[in-house]
Design a protein around this motif. Structure first.
Motif, PDB file in Angstrom:
ATOM      1  N   ASP A 145      -1.478 -41.613  -0.539  1.00  0.00           N
ATOM      2  CA  ASP A 145      -2.588 -41.474   0.401  1.00  0.00           C
ATOM      3  C   ASP A 145      -3.736 -40.741  -0.281  1.00  0.00           C
ATOM      4  N   ASP A 146      -4.952 -41.036   0.171  1.00  0.00           N
ATOM      5  CA  ASP A 146      -6.149 -40.307  -0.281  1.00  0.00           C
ATOM      6  C   ASP A 146      -6.226 -40.245  -1.810  1.00  0.00           C
ATOM      7  N   VAL A 147      -6.126 -41.392  -2.460  1.00  0.00           N
ATOM      8  CA  VAL A 147      -6.156 -41.443  -3.919  1.00  0.00           C
ATOM      9  C   VAL A 147      -7.602 -41.428  -4.412  1.00  0.00           C
ATOM     10  N   THR A 148      -7.893 -40.572  -5.384  1.00  0.00           N
ATOM     11  CA  THR A 148      -9.196 -40.562  -6.050  1.00  0.00           C
ATOM     12  C   THR A 148      -8.964 -40.621  -7.560  1.00  0.00           C
ATOM     13  N   PHE A 149      -9.842 -41.371  -8.257  1.00  0.00           N
ATOM     14  CA  PHE A 149      -9.682 -41.607  -9.693  1.00  0.00           C
ATOM     15  C   PHE A 149     -10.830 -41.002 -10.489  1.00  0.00           C
ATOM     16  N   HIS A 150     -10.548 -40.769 -11.760  1.00  0.00           N
ATOM     17  CA  HIS A 150     -11.590 -40.428 -12.726  1.00  0.00           C
ATOM     18  C   HIS A 150     -12.467 -41.668 -12.925  1.00  0.00           C
ATOM     19  N   GLN A 151     -13.704 -41.448 -13.330  1.00  0.00           N
ATOM     20  CA  GLN A 151     -14.637 -42.563 -13.492  1.00  0.00           C
ATOM     21  C   GLN A 151     -14.208 -43.567 -14.562  1.00  0.00           C
ATOM     22  N   CYS A 152     -13.275 -43.168 -15.429  1.00  0.00           N
ATOM     23  CA  CYS A 152     -12.846 -44.081 -16.493  1.00  0.00           C
ATOM     24  C   CYS A 152     -11.927 -45.193 -15.985  1.00  0.00           C
ATOM     25  N   VAL A 153     -11.358 -45.060 -14.782  1.00  0.00           N
ATOM     26  CA  VAL A 153     -10.417 -46.052 -14.264  1.00  0.00           C
ATOM     27  C   VAL A 153     -11.176 -47.305 -13.841  1.00  0.00           C
ATOM     28  N   ASN A 154     -10.637 -48.453 -14.221  1.00  0.00           N
ATOM     29  CA  ASN A 154     -11.216 -49.749 -13.868  1.00  0.00           C
ATOM     30  C   ASN A 154     -10.844 -50.063 -12.416  1.00  0.00           C
ATOM     31  N   LEU A 155     -11.769 -49.801 -11.496  1.00  0.00           N
ATOM     32  CA  LEU A 155     -11.484 -49.985 -10.083  1.00  0.00           C
ATOM     33  C   LEU A 155     -11.350 -51.450  -9.697  1.00  0.00           C
ATOM     34  N   THR A 156     -12.055 -52.312 -10.397  1.00  0.00           N
ATOM     35  CA  THR A 156     -11.942 -53.747 -10.103  1.00  0.00           C
ATOM     36  C   THR A 156     -10.528 -54.235 -10.373  1.00  0.00           C
ATOM     37  N   ARG A 157      -9.969 -53.819 -11.508  1.00  0.00           N
ATOM     38  CA  ARG A 157      -8.599 -54.221 -11.824  1.00  0.00           C
ATOM     39  C   ARG A 157      -7.601 -53.548 -10.903  1.00  0.00           C
ATOM     40  N   PHE A 158      -7.895 -52.307 -10.498  1.00  0.00           N
ATOM     41  CA  PHE A 158      -6.982 -51.637  -9.588  1.00  0.00           C
ATOM     42  C   PHE A 158      -6.950 -52.330  -8.226  1.00  0.00           C
ATOM     43  N   ASN A 159      -8.103 -52.748  -7.730  1.00  0.00           N
ATOM     44  CA  ASN A 159      -8.153 -53.420  -6.430  1.00  0.00           C
ATOM     45  C   ASN A 159      -7.478 -54.782  -6.451  1.00  0.00           C
ATOM     46  N   GLU A 161      -5.143 -55.925  -9.085  1.00  0.00           N
ATOM     47  CA  GLU A 161      -3.789 -55.908  -9.641  1.00  0.00           C
ATOM     48  C   GLU A 161      -2.986 -54.664  -9.260  1.00  0.00           C
ATOM     49  N   LYS A 162      -3.655 -53.652  -8.678  1.00  0.00           N
ATOM     50  CA  LYS A 162      -3.001 -52.386  -8.328  1.00  0.00           C
ATOM     51  C   LYS A 162      -2.374 -51.698  -9.539  1.00  0.00           C
ATOM     52  N   THR A 163      -3.055 -51.795 -10.681  1.00  0.00           N
ATOM     53  CA  THR A 163      -2.626 -51.089 -11.883  1.00  0.00           C
ATOM     54  C   THR A 163      -3.740 -50.147 -12.321  1.00  0.00           C
ATOM     55  N   VAL A 164      -3.352 -48.994 -12.873  1.00  0.00           N
ATOM     56  CA  VAL A 164      -4.324 -47.996 -13.319  1.00  0.00           C
ATOM     57  C   VAL A 164      -4.636 -48.272 -14.788  1.00  0.00           C
ATOM     58  N   SER A 165      -5.755 -48.934 -15.040  1.00  0.00           N
ATOM     59  CA  SER A 165      -6.177 -49.283 -16.393  1.00  0.00           C
ATOM     60  C   SER A 165      -7.449 -48.505 -16.724  1.00  0.00           C
ATOM     61  N   PHE A 166      -7.538 -47.998 -17.962  1.00  0.00           N
ATOM     62  CA  PHE A 166      -8.673 -47.149 -18.293  1.00  0.00           C
ATOM     63  C   PHE A 166      -8.799 -46.955 -19.793  1.00  0.00           C
ATOM     64  N   VAL A 167     -10.020 -46.675 -20.217  1.00  0.00           N
ATOM     65  CA  VAL A 167     -10.316 -46.180 -21.565  1.00  0.00           C
ATOM     66  C   VAL A 167     -10.525 -44.682 -21.415  1.00  0.00           C
ATOM     67  N   PRO A 168      -9.640 -43.850 -21.970  1.00  0.00           N
ATOM     68  CA  PRO A 168      -9.653 -42.426 -21.635  1.00  0.00           C
ATOM     69  C   PRO A 168     -10.750 -41.651 -22.346  1.00  0.00           C
ATOM     70  N   PRO A 169     -11.237 -40.571 -21.735  1.00  0.00           N
ATOM     71  CA  PRO A 169     -12.070 -39.618 -22.469  1.00  0.00           C
ATOM     72  C   PRO A 169     -11.241 -38.936 -23.561  1.00  0.00           C
ATOM     73  N   ASP A 170     -11.916 -38.322 -24.489  1.00  0.00           N
ATOM     74  CA  ASP A 170     -11.217 -37.596 -25.543  1.00  0.00           C
ATOM     75  C   ASP A 170     -10.846 -36.206 -25.035  1.00  0.00           C
ATOM     76  N   GLY A 171      -9.598 -35.796 -25.273  1.00  0.00           N
ATOM     77  CA  GLY A 171      -9.164 -34.467 -24.859  1.00  0.00           C
ATOM     78  C   GLY A 171      -8.585 -34.440 -23.458  1.00  0.00           C
ATOM     79  N   GLU A 172      -8.781 -33.325 -22.750  1.00  0.00           N
ATOM     80  CA  GLU A 172      -8.171 -33.126 -21.439  1.00  0.00           C
ATOM     81  C   GLU A 172      -9.062 -33.659 -20.314  1.00  0.00           C
ATOM     82  N   PHE A 173      -8.433 -34.243 -19.297  1.00  0.00           N
ATOM     83  CA  PHE A 173      -9.150 -34.686 -18.107  1.00  0.00           C
ATOM     84  C   PHE A 173      -8.152 -34.952 -16.992  1.00  0.00           C
ATOM     85  N   GLU A 174      -8.660 -35.034 -15.773  1.00  0.00           N
ATOM     86  CA  GLU A 174      -7.849 -35.320 -14.587  1.00  0.00           C
ATOM     87  C   GLU A 174      -7.978 -36.795 -14.251  1.00  0.00           C
ATOM     88  N   LEU A 175      -6.904 -37.546 -14.429  1.00  0.00           N
ATOM     89  CA  LEU A 175      -6.953 -38.988 -14.223  1.00  0.00           C
ATOM     90  C   LEU A 175      -7.052 -39.351 -12.749  1.00  0.00           C
TER      91      LEU A 175
END
Length: 334
Positions: A145-159, A161-175
């Protein structure tokens, strides 16, 4: 003599365009604010380095990651950190319960990798089985419930295919962040019994049971058992850990450094109260509070099914996954 920093004005121009916000990414704006100012030709200080072409970063498809990153060892660290919140009645009925969680990542990857994360969420597994034209595998699934993503997540693919696909930032971040209200696995059960023996004596018995797996253990367990303000003397025994009376918070504080799974511990205490001449006010009985951390356990049941990394150079990666559940507001009425 120095003039105002013109690179700051460049950064402001990139943020706003005709009064509308355009780019608020700190990582991109850092590429503009690199100069200390325009120096006088008579200044003896060395000249600033040329400003990198940040426009290429802004107009690219991946504005949160710069090109040309290289590591000798390519690693990905993924942590699922959850806080479980509970309000339980004195009879053991759950009045309120939910889990708030975060998926934290630390990436040290070369190039421009594409990552794909698979979780055991119900919608994602159903979509995957639908695409593969075969029934979903048996096992526990959860509803996020109430899922929020980092801007790197491909929302089109998530909507789609329901998979979390992304090109990550370098270092630490909250996915991502999420919340779960159904099917919560409570790590601890607390069974309190408080008896008032006359005007100046009380008897307190608290039993704490760990419900998680026998191979797991909790760290830093603290149980705060409230007592009346007019407490004069305490005498207690514990089967595990140490306990003491803390008059500043009107609680018996019971600490257990390491609490194995599928075990139980008890505290028995006799409380002596100050005798008063006036009419005795009824004690409101605040709830018992708990603090703890349980490594490799999730109260929601969330699990990582896979974490895949693709990069055109084809290098090998090492993936690390950890779980931890902490106490949020964990209260039991007594």
């Amino acid at each position: 003599m120095e003039t105002p920093r013109i690179d700051i004005w460049y950064g402001i121009a990139e943020i706003m365009d005709f009064g509308y916000p355009q780019n608020l990414s700190p990582e991109i704006l850092k590429l503009y604010i690199t100069q200390e100012g325009v120096r006088s030709p008579f200044s003896s200080k060395p000249k600033d380095k040329p400003v990198p072409n940040a426009t290429l970063q802004v107009t690219g498809a991946v504005g949160w990651r710069r090109e040309g990153l290289a590591y000798k060892k390519n690693e990905v660290f993924l942590d699922i950190v959850e806080s479980v919140n509970l309000l339980m009645s004195s009879k053991g009925n759950v009045l309120r319960c939910d889990v708030t969680g975060k998926v934290l990542m630390k990436c040290f990857l070369s190039g421009m990798p594409d990552l794909k994360l698979g979780l055991n969420d119900k919608i994602g597994l159903e979509k995957e089985s639908e695409m593969k034209s075969r029934p979903a595998k048996s096992g526990k699934t959860i509803e996020l419930d109430d899922v929020t993503f980092h801007q790197c997540v491909n929302l089109t693919r998530f909507n789609s295919e329901k998979t979390v696909s992304f090109v990550p930032p370098d270092g630490e971040f909250e996915l991502m962040k999420y919340r779960i209200t159904e099917g919560v696995n409570l790590p601890f059960r607390v069974l309190p019994t408080i008896k008032e023996l006359g005007r100046t004596r009380m008897e307190v018995n608290v039993k704490v049971k760990s419900v998680f797996g026998a191979k797991m253990f909790a760290l830093g367990v603290v149980v705060k058992i409230p007592v009346p303000k007019q407490t004069a003397k305490t005498n207690f025994q514990v089967t595990t850990g140490r306990a003491k009376y803390n008059p500043s918070i009107d609680c018996l504080v019971w600490k257990i450094r390491k609490f194995p799974g599928q075990t139980e511990s008890t505290l028995s205490a006799e409380i002596e109260l100050i005798s008063t001449m006036g009419e005795k006010k009824s004690w409101t009985r605040p709830p018992i509070q708990m603090e703890f951390q349980v490594p490799m356990f999730t109260a929601s049941g969330l699990r990582v099914r896979f974490l895949k990394v693709w990069e055109k150079s084809g290098y090998n990666t090492v993936e690390w996954v950890r779980y931890i559940t902490k106490a949020g507001s964990y209260e039991i009425r007594c």
